[in-house]
Write a protein that holds these residues in place. Structure first.
Motif, PDB file in Angstrom:
ATOM      1  N   TYR A 180       0.838  -1.209   0.000  1.00  0.00           N
ATOM      2  CA  TYR A 180       0.000   0.000   0.000  1.00  0.00           C
ATOM      3  C   TYR A 180       0.873   1.259   0.000  1.00  0.00           C
ATOM      4  O   TYR A 180       0.724   2.150  -0.838  1.00  0.00           O
ATOM      5  N   PHE A 181       1.853   1.306   0.923  1.00  0.00           N
ATOM      6  CA  PHE A 181       2.701   2.497   1.010  1.00  0.00           C
ATOM      7  C   PHE A 181       3.669   2.609  -0.169  1.00  0.00           C
ATOM      8  O   PHE A 181       3.978   3.702  -0.637  1.00  0.00           O
ATOM      9  N   LEU A 182       4.138   1.447  -0.634  1.00  0.00           N
ATOM     10  CA  LEU A 182       5.041   1.483  -1.796  1.00  0.00           C
ATOM     11  C   LEU A 182       4.335   2.070  -3.017  1.00  0.00           C
ATOM     12  O   LEU A 182       4.906   2.865  -3.769  1.00  0.00           O
ATOM     13  N   PHE A 183       3.064   1.691  -3.206  1.00  0.00           N
ATOM     14  CA  PHE A 183       2.292   2.251  -4.316  1.00  0.00           C
ATOM     15  C   PHE A 183       2.138   3.758  -4.173  1.00  0.00           C
ATOM     16  O   PHE A 183       2.327   4.508  -5.130  1.00  0.00           O
ATOM     17  N   VAL A 224      -5.566  11.703  -2.758  1.00  0.00           N
ATOM     18  CA  VAL A 224      -6.426  10.894  -3.640  1.00  0.00           C
ATOM     19  C   VAL A 224      -5.904   9.463  -3.765  1.00  0.00           C
ATOM     20  O   VAL A 224      -6.665   8.497  -3.651  1.00  0.00           O
ATOM     21  N   TRP A 225      -4.585   9.301  -3.933  1.00  0.00           N
ATOM     22  CA  TRP A 225      -4.040   7.937  -4.065  1.00  0.00           C
ATOM     23  C   TRP A 225      -4.232   7.145  -2.774  1.00  0.00           C
ATOM     24  O   TRP A 225      -4.532   5.954  -2.810  1.00  0.00           O
ATOM     25  N   LEU A 226      -4.046   7.809  -1.618  1.00  0.00           N
ATOM     26  CA  LEU A 226      -4.229   7.102  -0.343  1.00  0.00           C
ATOM     27  C   LEU A 226      -5.677   6.619  -0.213  1.00  0.00           C
ATOM     28  O   LEU A 226      -5.925   5.503   0.232  1.00  0.00           O
ATOM     29  N   ILE A 227      -6.623   7.469  -0.624  1.00  0.00           N
ATOM     30  CA  ILE A 227      -8.043   7.089  -0.555  1.00  0.00           C
ATOM     31  C   ILE A 227      -8.328   5.937  -1.520  1.00  0.00           C
ATOM     32  O   ILE A 227      -8.901   4.908  -1.150  1.00  0.00           O
ATOM     33  N   LEU A 228      -7.886   6.090  -2.762  1.00  0.00           N
ATOM     34  CA  LEU A 228      -8.184   5.077  -3.787  1.00  0.00           C
ATOM     35  C   LEU A 228      -7.545   3.721  -3.452  1.00  0.00           C
ATOM     36  O   LEU A 228      -8.175   2.678  -3.588  1.00  0.00           O
ATOM     37  N   ARG A 264      -9.379  -4.458  -0.722  1.00  0.00           N
ATOM     38  CA  ARG A 264      -8.652  -5.180   0.332  1.00  0.00           C
ATOM     39  C   ARG A 264      -7.215  -5.441  -0.095  1.00  0.00           C
ATOM     40  O   ARG A 264      -6.329  -5.577   0.715  1.00  0.00           O
ATOM     41  N   LYS A 265      -7.027  -5.533  -1.424  1.00  0.00           N
ATOM     42  CA  LYS A 265      -5.655  -5.694  -1.941  1.00  0.00           C
ATOM     43  C   LYS A 265      -5.341  -4.484  -2.835  1.00  0.00           C
ATOM     44  O   LYS A 265      -5.973  -4.306  -3.874  1.00  0.00           O
ATOM     45  N   PRO A 266      -4.370  -3.643  -2.434  1.00  0.00           N
ATOM     46  CA  PRO A 266      -4.088  -2.424  -3.221  1.00  0.00           C
ATOM     47  C   PRO A 266      -3.680  -2.725  -4.663  1.00  0.00           C
ATOM     48  O   PRO A 266      -3.829  -1.877  -5.533  1.00  0.00           O
ATOM     49  N   PRO A 291       8.722  -2.583 -11.884  1.00  0.00           N
ATOM     50  CA  PRO A 291       8.535  -2.798 -10.442  1.00  0.00           C
ATOM     51  C   PRO A 291       7.097  -2.509  -9.978  1.00  0.00           C
ATOM     52  O   PRO A 291       6.560  -3.229  -9.130  1.00  0.00           O
ATOM     53  N   THR A 292       6.469  -1.467 -10.543  1.00  0.00           N
ATOM     54  CA  THR A 292       5.106  -1.130 -10.134  1.00  0.00           C
ATOM     55  C   THR A 292       4.147  -2.256 -10.507  1.00  0.00           C
ATOM     56  O   THR A 292       3.319  -2.697  -9.694  1.00  0.00           O
ATOM     57  N   LEU A 293       4.289  -2.754 -11.734  1.00  0.00           N
ATOM     58  CA  LEU A 293       3.395  -3.828 -12.172  1.00  0.00           C
ATOM     59  C   LEU A 293       3.672  -5.128 -11.409  1.00  0.00           C
ATOM     60  O   LEU A 293       2.759  -5.884 -11.091  1.00  0.00           O
ATOM     61  N   TRP A 294       4.936  -5.350 -11.106  1.00  0.00           N
ATOM     62  CA  TRP A 294       5.296  -6.556 -10.354  1.00  0.00           C
ATOM     63  C   TRP A 294       4.681  -6.515  -8.952  1.00  0.00           C
ATOM     64  O   TRP A 294       4.148  -7.502  -8.462  1.00  0.00           O
ATOM     65  N   LEU A 295       4.732  -5.329  -8.334  1.00  0.00           N
ATOM     66  CA  LEU A 295       4.117  -5.157  -7.010  1.00  0.00           C
ATOM     67  C   LEU A 295       2.608  -5.429  -7.077  1.00  0.00           C
ATOM     68  O   LEU A 295       2.037  -6.073  -6.188  1.00  0.00           O
ATOM     69  N   ALA A 296       1.997  -4.918  -8.151  1.00  0.00           N
ATOM     70  CA  ALA A 296       0.552  -5.118  -8.313  1.00  0.00           C
ATOM     71  C   ALA A 296       0.251  -6.610  -8.419  1.00  0.00           C
ATOM     72  O   ALA A 296      -0.710  -7.123  -7.826  1.00  0.00           O
ATOM     73  N   TYR A 297       1.096  -7.301  -9.135  1.00  0.00           N
ATOM     74  CA  TYR A 297       0.938  -8.748  -9.288  1.00  0.00           C
ATOM     75  C   TYR A 297       1.088  -9.454  -7.942  1.00  0.00           C
ATOM     76  O   TYR A 297       0.271 -10.291  -7.561  1.00  0.00           O
ATOM     77  N   ARG A 298       2.136  -9.066  -7.174  1.00  0.00           N
ATOM     78  CA  ARG A 298       2.369  -9.651  -5.847  1.00  0.00           C
ATOM     79  C   ARG A 298       1.153  -9.437  -4.948  1.00  0.00           C
ATOM     80  O   ARG A 298       0.715 -10.333  -4.233  1.00  0.00           O
ATOM     81  N   SER A 299       0.626  -8.219  -4.997  1.00  0.00           N
ATOM     82  CA  SER A 299      -0.486  -7.863  -4.125  1.00  0.00           C
ATOM     83  C   SER A 299      -1.719  -8.711  -4.428  1.00  0.00           C
ATOM     84  O   SER A 299      -2.360  -9.262  -3.519  1.00  0.00           O
TER      85      SER A 299
END
Ligand code: ZN
Length: 581
Positions: free
Chosen positions: A28-31, A63-67, A72-74, A140-148
């Motif tokens: 969440y914070f990394l995003f 806005v990003w923190l809210i979205l 449940r999974k960022p 890295p951003t897409l990889w994180l999304a995949y991990r999440s």
């Protein structure tokens, strides 16, 4: 042995990173961090008042923190924001190239209008940047999304509620800060100051503008200049030539005081008047050339879509009109202008017969000579040259390799000397081509004149900023100061002594590219319903006014308020360019 140990260490570090990023809270914070990378850069680079700068950072963060707390999974939110992640990639590339500014309308339009050879010349230069952004940000951003998304754990309800609340508070603080400046113009603007909204707005603007450009033929179809030729030169054919230069900067002409003798021929040409203080209204070919060729200017750019070019004005006044272009512009607005001529010779459509991607400008001369011989009566000619456009070394023949070494392996500060040499050679060649045009006109024994100017200048790693090329969102002195000159034949000086005298009288006067349309027609004593003698340097009615620059949203901005830097003002002062201090 050593290499093996390193390998094990790297593997361990990667493994630890994978485990560390596993928890959804960290993701969440990394995003939130990754999404704010462009905004963090803008926080440093953009010239905004401090409260507005903070607001432009806090609001999107909120806005990003809210979205991100919405699922449940960022990672699910991140996948939904894929277009934003792609946009960020483009924005980071633009920032690496220009060092400042949101993705501009002009960048987008240039992407679609540059011809293939031009793009490939520059592509190698940004390839490293492209790869860097892709592997350090996008992947890295897409990889994180995949991990999440794949992870079993989820954000807790209380966590999501708390951080959505914090996001809301940050947003509201930002909103309030944006209204702090007393002057309305300095307050936060959604369209201009808040990334990514400003980038999205610019994309929309670029699409609308591309549509207007492509509808030009329809929207201008019924336009008439009602042009009339007021006075004729007694018993003589009249020939007026407008030479549109490319990427030439005045400071590199010995005519203007450059230490290398780059322009000896123009210096010794009789009947030549050069304008010392000329600046362009745009550093972008696709905006600058239409201003040169039409009644449009930074102060009134939209006129462009409902009028025709200077070619039609001369045509209506009874001139035979000829365009010879050495640039591939057939699909642009400029191409539409050229097709208004009685005859349009497009050199870009003729194979070069060599490895070069374009012809040398001198190859225009034989076509001009033939047309001068084949036509009679009054003639108006536009010659659109390729001048000093990158790659400089391809712009001149072998005989013009005056300054060497002139072969730069890449556009990098390390090759500054080679680039500068090649650039100077291209100026010397322009001097030669112009002198050949003058010579051809002299041989005609007609009442003739030639106006030459460049569409904009160029950066060639001139100072610590290490800027190069042109068309950046904020120009520099080097992109603004252009050569602008008029040659008057002897017959012309006899027929219209007053106009020649007025040109001489205005040689030191501040002028811009928007004077060309009015000056050319005034020189030829042609009046139209768009004529404005206060913008003709050959008229006694010429008036000096604040010089405007055409902004990214086609709005007029005084050129000294564009965000020029200290180095630019030093150069403006050194070259005696007038501006409001
Ligand atoms: Zn240009």
């Amino acid at each position: 042995m050593n290499g093996g140990r390193h390998k094990v260490k790297i593997q361990e570090a990667l493994h630890r990173l994978i485990i560390w990023t596993h928890a959804q809270v960290r993701i969440y914070f990394l995003f939130a961090l990754l999404f704010m990378v462009p905004n963090a850069v803008f926080f440093v680079t953009e010239p905004l008042e401090l409260p507005v700068r903070v607001a432009a950072f806090l609001m999107p963060l909120g806005v990003w923190l809210i979205l991100l707390a919405a699922a449940r999974k960022p990672g699910i939110v991140a996948w939904c924001l894929l277009p934003k992640i792609m946009l960020d990639g483009g924005q980071l590339i633009a920032l690496s190239v220009f060092g400042e500014s949101v993705i501009a309308v002009d960048m987008l339009l240039n992407l679609t209008s540059s011809n293939a050879s031009e793009a490939s010349e520059l592509l190698t230069n940004i390839l490293m940047v492209l790869a860097g952004v892709f592997f350090c940000y996008t992947v890295p951003t897409l990889w994180l999304a995949y991990r999440s998304v794949r992870g079993r754990d989820q954000l807790e309800r209380s966590f999501r509620r708390r951080w959505a609340g914090i996001g809301m508070v940050l947003f509201v603080i930002g909103w309030g800060l944006g209204k702090v400046p007393a002057n309305m113009y300095d307050r936060l603007s959604w369209r201009y100051d808040v990334y990514p909204l400003n980038a999205v707005y610019n994309i929309g603007f670029a699409i609308r503008k591309a549509e207007r450009n492509s509808n030009y033929a329809q929207t201008s179809a019924d336009f008439r200049y009602e042009a009339t030729k007021l006075i004729a030169a007694a018993d003589k054919r009249e020939i007026y030539v407008l030479v549109v230069g490319e990427t030439s900067r005045a400071m590199e002409w010995s005519l203007y005081g450059y230490e290398r003798p780059t322009t000896p021929r123009m210096e010794s040409t009789e009947g030549l008047v050069y304008f010392r203080d000329a600046v362009t209204q745009s550093n972008n070919t696709h905006k600058s050339v239409p201003i040169i060729l039409s009644p449009a200017c930074a102060e009134g750019y939209d006129v462009l879509y409902h009028t025709k070019s200077i070619v039609t004005a001369f045509k209506e006044a009874g001139f035979h009109t000829l365009v010879i272009a050495n640039q591939k512009l057939t699909t642009s607005m400029i191409g539409s202008y050229y097709r208004e001529a009685d005859q349009f010779i497009d050199l870009s459509a003729i194979p070069t017969g060599s490895l070069l991607t374009s012809h040398h400008d001198g190859e225009i001369i034989p076509y001009l000579r033939a047309q001068l011989a084949q036509t009679s009566g009054n003639l108006f000619v536009v010659l659109h040259t390729y001048g000093s456009h990158f790659n400089y070394r391809e712009r001149y023949p072998e005989a013009f390799r005056h300054y060497t070494p002139d072969k730069a392996e890449a556009i990098r500060p390390a090759y500054r000397e080679q680039l500068r040499n090649a650039y100077d050679n291209s100026i010397a060649y322009t001097d030669q081509v112009l002198s050949e045009v003058v010579e051809l006109l002299r041989q005609q024994e007609a009442c003739s004149a030639m106006l030459y100017l460049s569409d904009h200048g160029e950066d060639i790693f001139d100072d610590a900023r290490a800027r190069y090329l042109h068309a950046s969102p904020i120009p520099t002195y080097y992109q603004l100061h252009i050569p602008y000159l008029i040659w008057f034949s002897e017959s012309y000086r006899q027929a219209f002594p007053q106009k020649y005298a007025e040109a001489q009288a205005h040689a030191e006067t501040p002028i811009s590219t928007n004077t060309v349309f009015h000056t050319m027609l005034d020189m030829a004593a042609v009046r139209t319903n768009m004529s404005d003698s206060t913008k003709a340097v050959t008229s006694e009615a010429y008036q000096v006014c604040d010089r405007m620059y055409l902004g990214d949203h086609d709005d007029p901005i005084p050129f000294w308020e564009l965000g020029l830097k200290k180095q630019d003002f030093e150069m403006l002062d050194r070259w005696g360019i007038a501006y409001r201090k």
